[in-house]
Each structure stands twice: as structure tokens, then as C-alpha cells.
Design a protein around this motif. Structure first.
Motif, PDB file in Angstrom:
ATOM      1  N   PHE A 591       4.224  37.804  50.673  1.00 33.54           N
ATOM      2  CA  PHE A 591       3.378  38.906  51.125  1.00 33.54           C
ATOM      3  C   PHE A 591       2.252  38.375  51.996  1.00 33.54           C
ATOM      4  O   PHE A 591       1.497  37.478  51.610  1.00 33.54           O
ATOM      5  CB  PHE A 591       2.832  39.673  49.915  1.00 33.54           C
ATOM      6  N   ASP A 592       2.139  38.937  53.200  1.00 35.47           N
ATOM      7  CA  ASP A 592       1.212  38.412  54.201  1.00 35.47           C
ATOM      8  C   ASP A 592      -0.238  38.399  53.736  1.00 35.47           C
ATOM      9  O   ASP A 592      -1.009  37.515  54.107  1.00 35.47           O
ATOM     10  CB  ASP A 592       1.303  39.240  55.494  1.00 35.47           C
ATOM     11  N   LEU A 593      -0.641  39.386  52.952  1.00 40.47           N
ATOM     12  CA  LEU A 593      -2.033  39.486  52.560  1.00 40.47           C
ATOM     13  C   LEU A 593      -2.434  38.416  51.540  1.00 40.47           C
ATOM     14  O   LEU A 593      -3.618  38.142  51.364  1.00 40.47           O
ATOM     15  CB  LEU A 593      -2.320  40.883  51.992  1.00 40.47           C
ATOM     16  N   VAL A 594      -1.470  37.828  50.879  1.00 40.09           N
ATOM     17  CA  VAL A 594      -1.760  36.722  49.964  1.00 40.09           C
ATOM     18  C   VAL A 594      -1.888  35.455  50.799  1.00 40.09           C
ATOM     19  O   VAL A 594      -0.951  35.044  51.478  1.00 40.09           O
ATOM     20  CB  VAL A 594      -0.666  36.564  48.896  1.00 40.09           C
ATOM     21  N   LYS A 595      -3.067  34.842  50.763  1.00 40.36           N
ATOM     22  CA  LYS A 595      -3.354  33.696  51.635  1.00 40.36           C
ATOM     23  C   LYS A 595      -3.204  32.352  50.932  1.00 40.36           C
ATOM     24  O   LYS A 595      -3.235  31.307  51.597  1.00 40.36           O
ATOM     25  CB  LYS A 595      -4.785  33.805  52.180  1.00 40.36           C
ATOM     26  N   GLY A 596      -3.084  32.359  49.619  1.00 42.24           N
ATOM     27  CA  GLY A 596      -2.967  31.092  48.896  1.00 42.24           C
ATOM     28  C   GLY A 596      -3.436  31.258  47.469  1.00 42.24           C
ATOM     29  O   GLY A 596      -3.288  32.321  46.872  1.00 42.24           O
ATOM     30  N   PHE A 597      -4.044  30.221  46.923  1.00 45.95           N
ATOM     31  CA  PHE A 597      -4.433  30.256  45.518  1.00 45.95           C
ATOM     32  C   PHE A 597      -5.807  29.638  45.326  1.00 45.95           C
ATOM     33  O   PHE A 597      -6.287  28.846  46.134  1.00 45.95           O
ATOM     34  CB  PHE A 597      -3.406  29.528  44.648  1.00 45.95           C
ATOM     35  N   ALA A 598      -6.436  30.034  44.215  1.00 45.34           N
ATOM     36  CA  ALA A 598      -7.675  29.414  43.745  1.00 45.34           C
ATOM     37  C   ALA A 598      -7.479  29.160  42.257  1.00 45.34           C
ATOM     38  O   ALA A 598      -7.782  30.009  41.415  1.00 45.34           O
ATOM     39  CB  ALA A 598      -8.876  30.313  44.003  1.00 45.34           C
ATOM     40  N   VAL A 599      -6.940  28.007  41.951  1.00 48.24           N
ATOM     41  CA  VAL A 599      -6.476  27.674  40.601  1.00 48.24           C
ATOM     42  C   VAL A 599      -7.361  26.585  40.012  1.00 48.24           C
ATOM     43  O   VAL A 599      -7.767  25.654  40.715  1.00 48.24           O
ATOM     44  CB  VAL A 599      -5.004  27.232  40.638  1.00 48.24           C
ATOM     45  N   GLY A 600      -7.630  26.699  38.705  1.00 55.28           N
ATOM     46  CA  GLY A 600      -8.509  25.741  38.063  1.00 55.28           C
ATOM     47  C   GLY A 600      -7.895  24.982  36.920  1.00 55.28           C
ATOM     48  O   GLY A 600      -7.452  23.847  37.063  1.00 55.28           O
ATOM     49  N   ARG A 601      -7.831  25.618  35.728  1.00 56.82           N
ATOM     50  CA  ARG A 601      -7.476  24.880  34.516  1.00 56.82           C
ATOM     51  C   ARG A 601      -6.094  24.258  34.567  1.00 56.82           C
ATOM     52  O   ARG A 601      -5.871  23.190  33.992  1.00 56.82           O
ATOM     53  CB  ARG A 601      -7.621  25.809  33.305  1.00 56.82           C
ATOM     54  N   THR A 602      -5.161  24.894  35.247  1.00 52.22           N
ATOM     55  CA  THR A 602      -3.830  24.286  35.389  1.00 52.22           C
ATOM     56  C   THR A 602      -3.941  22.925  36.053  1.00 52.22           C
ATOM     57  O   THR A 602      -3.158  22.008  35.755  1.00 52.22           O
ATOM     58  CB  THR A 602      -2.924  25.207  36.226  1.00 52.22           C
TER      59      THR A 602
END
Length: 647
Positions: A591-602
């Protein structure tokens, strides 16, 4: 961003080069009082030709600037801001001896705008003929010269050389009369707002440029100084005797009138464009916006009346706002304004203000690889569980996380961090010199209804944050919450959104619904619709991963219904196992509107536990953090590539 130096460092054909003042504007933030009673000031890029270059760039022209700035913090800010605005900076020289100019400005009432210029031996007034690179001028189709830069011999010579070169190559020369008596030594240094003092010597100097001009623009007072008389028609005729240029006289609330040929007895007999009767909030900068709008039409061959209409519209938009350059309209905004009907107090139009904000944000973020390590309560728990470590140790670990991002990013764009001001303060400070997207939490961890850290006035807290810190707020929000919970959370979200706009910070809204109710494919979309209905427009959304396409289709449709210019979505991790998170990435990447991730504890939790317990040292912690981040980054890029190939 437009092509050229600001984008890639390469050569390009410019529509326009502006020459002259480039300064810092310090605008009093309190309205309706004396400059003596201003308590705080907003910093903007300023200087008439600089403002016009930015306004022209926002309207779609390829613009460059020819000036000098100091080898100082403000000079570097001007360069960076020009680059962000898409203005070509090849003509911006660094002066090692002089400081960047300043202007201190205030808004007292619709007719009073106190202004002090700090321009004694400043960098831009040291511009000389040798600073004018013939090859740079040759890149442009038009040159804007500025009356202020005819007030000293060196800058006069530079302006005349550039104008002569432009005419010789068949380009067009634009003259912005831009008369400030104080900068000619004709008014007291504290009287920067004075607009007219008659002077035969100033008239003689200004008229030397007339034979080179194709377009001359000024207010009635400026026409008076250029023409040498306070009779406007007589002044225009005196100018016409020395120039065949198109003459444009700005008339404040009356708009403007243009004269391509002989000047008639009645000013109203000239060419006029539609005017816009907008309440004057701040007249400063309106003339620069007017010039940008006129040039957008004139340099693209539009009829003069349409050029006047666009110029009037751009001026009307800017008189409704605080600041000069930041108030300039984007092309999208101008088109909407021209089609619409607006309140007399234009700044009260939430729709136009939202379009202005969203269409003028700096930078592109088409890919977001963000290490979220803004956690506070989780580190408190980790310290308690392990029985080892303290705040200083956690702060050191967050500095190691910054090193891990450095290792993975390798100078490439698209990386970022979420860091807090408690454990992460030193890392935030260290990251100031890095090119990363930076987010920072404002919520009190675990609060529901949401509460904010810091001052009871959230705007007071945000005023202490650097402008490039994106405000991140996690809200545990379910659309089926009881009415009281929804109302309390809504009030807080509205407070925060208003504070972000007041302090010019971007806003990331993180929504977690799954901890407080059942979630189906429409749950998050319902929350999104509700938030927009409040009048809140997050720049970013941070949302839970989902493995079904229906959820993402609903989310994307909800955002695009309300805010087609939204920055986009980043995925949160919820401490999910790596395999589960990779599956969510695979789905979302379609999906184009999803630009990536902001992931922490993983990424960091197990590494932090091992490091705090002494099982691994700093180097091994950086290795492990970098590897965990790289695995997710590679997975995201691979999933995105599959989507692009399929398309």
C-alpha cells in the motif's frame, strides 16, 4: 523540491534569479503591542529577494538566488532553508568577514509594523561585481534586481553587472523598487518601517537601472521615489520616459494596475486584475508574495490581467499570516484560493491553513526505516526486573542505538529514530548533526485517557523542542470506548494538534486499539475518520500491523478521503516476534501510503537485557542492534520491490 543544486547539485535551466538581500527575520510573537513589549520572537528566513525566490519556487518556478551570507549559524540556516524550498544556491556566497543580516519585526495594528534592520556592514550588502558568475546568470531566463541593492557602490555594481549580462543574453530584467529610506540613510535607524522620504539623489541612482528593465514593480510610494514626484501619474510617466518596461503599481487593498504602454490620466484606466478584500493582519512580505505571483504568470506568458490577479491573490494570502517567506502560498494553495470564497479574516479558514501547511512541508519521506527507542516505562521495568542499571546506563544504551542506525544508514536517506527526552536526551543532542528523521514522544507512558509530559500547557513544552523534532503521541483509542473516555481523549488530541501547529512541529499520531477491544478490518479506519472529523490532521500515522489487505484498504481510503497530502503511515511493532512482524511488513508494503516502519522492542529489548546484565559489551550491542534493524529494513525493501515489480 525543484531540480538543481537544492535537489542533486547538478546544473539546470532557471526561470529566475533574484539578487539582493538575504537575512534572518525575527518576528515578535505577541500581537498588538510595542516592539518594546515583545517577549519572544519567531525566526524565519527573510530579505525581499530571498522571500520572492521562495515564493516563486513554491509556485513552480525554478528560482535561484544571488547574495552573500555570513559564515555563521544564520548563514548556514539560510542555505539549508533555501535548499529545502528548492531554491538554487549556486549564487549564494559565504562571506568570512561579515555576519548575516537581521531584521526585528513586530505587528502592532493593521497600520503599524515596527521594524529594525541590523544591516551594518552585513554580508549581503558586501556583494560585489566579482560575485556575479556569468555562467550562473546564463542559466536563467530572467533576473530580479532590488532597489535596496542600489544603495551602496559595491552592490550597485553587482546588480548592474548581472542585469547587463541578462539583457545581453536575451533574458528579461525585473526591477523591484523596494524602497526603504532607512537603508539609504534617510531615516533614523529605529524607523525601518518608514516607507517614503523624498530624495533627488536616490531617484537618480534608481533611475540608472531603468534602461535595462522589462518589468518594474512598486507601491505608489516606491513609484514616487523612482519617478521623482509624489504625483503618481506624473511619476509613472517620468519612469516611462526612461523605460519601455511593463509598469505595475501596487495599490494596497485596491490591488494593482499595470501599464504596458503610455500612462493614462486615470490610474484605473490601466490593466487590472481581480482583487481580494482580505483583512490585513501583517503587511510585511505581501509585496514579495505579490512579485512571486506576478512572475509566475508573466514568465509563463499569461495575460497581464491574469498576472495581476495571481499577484493580488498571493499578496492577500500573505497579509493574513505571521511571517514573510513561510507565509508564501504553494501552487496548490493558490489554485484553491482562486476558485474559492473566503472569509474576510482569511487566517480563520481552517481548510486553507491546512492546505498551506501540508503543501509547504519540507522534505520527502517516501521510505521510513525508523528505530523506535523512545520507551521509558519499558526501560524502568527492565532495570527493575534485572536489578541492575540506572538512568545513566539506559541513556548510554540509547546512544549505542544511534550508532547502530549510523552503521545501517551509511549516509542513505530514509532512516530515522524515535527518542525520548528523558533517557534519550544525550542521543537526541548527538543526532542533531545527522540527517535523520527524528520523532519524540509527548505522552505520559501508559496514560489513558492520554496525558502529556512536561508543562500543563503542552505548547510551552513543545517550544523547547528543536523544530525538526516530530511530535509523536501514542493514544490507546478504540472507537467503541465509552463516551466519556472518547471525549477526554479527543480534547487532549485537539490540544496537542493546536500546540503542534502553533510551534511549527509535525505531528505523528500513534493509535493502538487492540488492547482495549475487538479489532476488525474497519476498526482503525473508524478511528481515523473520527480524528479527522475533530479537525485534526496528523502529518503521520503510526499504526498496528495487519496481515489482511482489507484492513489496509480501509485505512488508506479513510486517510485519502480527508487528507490526500498526508505524509503517510509507519508500522509499529508491539514487541511482536520478528517472524510475525515480517509478515505484517509484507502485507503493508503493498500500500502506497505505508512508508515503512518505526519498530522498537522487536529490535532492542533482548539486546538491552543482555547489555544491562553485562552479558555483552558496547560493540556487541551495536552489532546486534544494527543486525536486527537491517533485517527489517531489508525485508521492507524487498517487499516494496515486489510491489513495484507487480505494478
Amino acid at each position: 523540491m525543484a531540480e538543481g543544486k537544492g535537489a542533486s547539485g547538478g546544473e539546470r535551466r532557471l526561470d529566475l534569479i533574484t539578487l539582493g538581500r538575504s537575512a534572518i527575520d525575527l518576528y515578535g510573537e505577541q500581537i498588538g503591542g510595542r516592539l518594546e513589549d515583545m517577549a519572544s520572537f519567531a525566526k524565519y528566513i527573510g530579505g525581499s529577494p530571498t522571500n520572492t525566490a521562495i515564493g516563486a519556487s513554491r509556485l513552480g518556478l525554478n528560482a535561484g538566488l544571488l547574495t552573500r551570507v555570513g559564515d555563521d549559524h544564520f548563514g548556514r540556516f539560510i542555505r539549508e532553508e533555501l535548499g529545502r524550498e528548492g531554491v538554487d544556491t549556486r549564487g549564494v556566497k559565504t562571506d568570512p568577514e561579515r555576519l548575516t543580516a537581521l531584521a526585528i519585526l513586530g505587528i502592532r495594528d493593521p497600520d503599524t509594523f515596527p521594524l529594525i534592520f541590523y544591516r551594518e556592514n552585513c554580508a549581503d550588502m558586501a556583494l560585489v561585481a566579482d560575485d556575479v558568475d556569468e555562467s550562473f546568470v546564463a542559466q536563467a531566463g530572467a533576473l530580479l534586481v532590488n532597489g535596496t541593492h542600489l544603495s551602496q557602490p559595491g552592490v550597485f555594481a553587482a546588480s548592474m553587472k548581472a542585469a547587463t549580462l541578462m539583457k545581453a543574453q536575451g533574458g528579461r530584467v525585473v526591477f523591484d523598487i523596494d524602497y526603504r529610506p532607512v537603508l539609504w540613510g534617510l531615516a533614523g535607524k529605529a524607523n525601518g518601517e518608514d516607507r517614503f522620504v523624498a530624495s533627488a539623489s536616490v531617484t537618480a541612482e534608481l533611475q540608472k537601472v531603468l534602461p535595462l528593465c522589462d518589468l518594474i514593480v512598486g507601491t505608489e510610494e516606491e513609484v514616487h521615489i523612482l519617478g521623482g514626484t509624489t504625483d503618481t501619474v506624473a511619476a509613472l510617466r517620468a519612469i516611462r520616459e526612461n523605460s519601455d518596461a511593463l509598469l505595475v503599481c501596487k495599490r494596497g487593498p485596491k490591488g494593482c494596475v499595470a501599464f504596458p504602454g503610455d500612462v493614462p490620466d486615470d490610474l484605473d484606466a490601466g490593466i487590472v486584475g481581480r482583487g481580494f478584500p482580505i483583512e490585513v493582519f501583517n503587511v510585511l512580505g505581501a509585496g514579495d508574495a505579490f512579485m512571486a505571483g506576478f512572475l509566475r504568470g508573466w514568465l509563463r506568458g499569461m495575460p497581464v490581467d491574469k498576472c495581476c490577479e495571481m499577484a493580488n491573490a498571493c499578496g492577500a494570502i500573505v497579509v493574513s499570516r505571521h511571517g514573510c517567506a513561510p507565509a508564501m502560498a504553494s501552487w496548490e494553495e493558490l489554485q484553491v484560493f482562486l476558485r474559492g470564497t473566503w472569509p474576510h479574516r482569511l487566517r480563520e479558514s481552517a481548510a486553507l491553513e491546512q492546505l498551506h501547511w501540508s503543501s509547504n512541508r519540507h522534505g520527502d519521506h517516501d521510505e521510513m526505516t525508523v528505530l523506535a527507542i523512545d520507551h521509558r516505562s519499558q526501560f524502568d521495568d527492565l532495570i527493575a526486573d534485572l536489578g541492575t542499571g540506572d538512568a545513566e546506563r539506559v541513556a548510554h544504551f540509547k546512544g549505542l542505538a544511534l550508532k547502530a542506525v549510523d552503521r545501517v544508514a551509511q549516509g542513505e536517506p530514509g532512516y530515522g529514530m524515535l527518542l525520548d527526552g528523558r533517557f534519550g536526551a544525550r542521543a537526541l543532542e548527538a543526532a542533531a548533526d545527522r540527517p535523520y528523521w527524528m520523532g519524540r514522544p509527548i505522552e505520559l507512558p501508559g496514560s489513558r485517557p492520554i496525558e502529556f509530559e512536561g508543562s500543563p500547557d503542552v505548547a510551552a513544552t513543545l517550544r523547547e523542542w528543536p523544530i525538526n523534532h516530530v511530535v509523536k503521541c501514542l493514544v490507546f483509542y478504540h472507537p467503541d470506548d465509552d463516551a466519556e473516555m472518547i471525549a477526554r481523549q479527543d480534547r487532549q488530541i485537539l490540544r496537542l494538534f493546536d500546540a503542534c501547529r502553533a510551534t511549527r512541529h509535525e505531528f505523528l499520531l500513534e493509535i493502538i486499539a487492540s488492547k482495549h477491544g475487538a479489532v476488525d478490518s474497519g476498526t482503525i479506519a473508524r478511528v481515523i475518520d473520527h480524528v479527522y472529523a475533530l479537525g485534526v490532521y496528523p502529518d503521520w500515522w503510526k499504526l498496528e500491523p495487519a496481515e489482511d489487505d482489507a484492513t489496509w484498504r480501509n485505512i488508506e481510503a479513510a486517510i485519502l478521503r480527508h487528507d490526500p497530502l498526508c505524509r503517510g503511515i509507519v508500522l509499529l511493532g508491539l514487541s511482536a516476534p520478528q517472524e510475525e512482524l515480517l509478515a505484517g511488513i509484507s502485507t503493508a508494503a503493498r500500500f502506497d501510503l505505508v512508508k515503512g516502519f518505526a519498530v522498537g522492542r522487536t529490535i532492542f529489548h533482548d539486546v538491552a537485557a543482555r547489555w544491562l546484565s553485562g552479558e555483552i559489551d558496547d560493540d556487541k550491542a551495536v552489532d546486534a542492534l544494527a543486525e536486527n534493524l537491517r533485517i527489517l529494513a531489508d525485508a521492507w525493501r524487498a517487499a516494496r520491490h515486489v510491489k513495484e515489480v507487480a505494478a
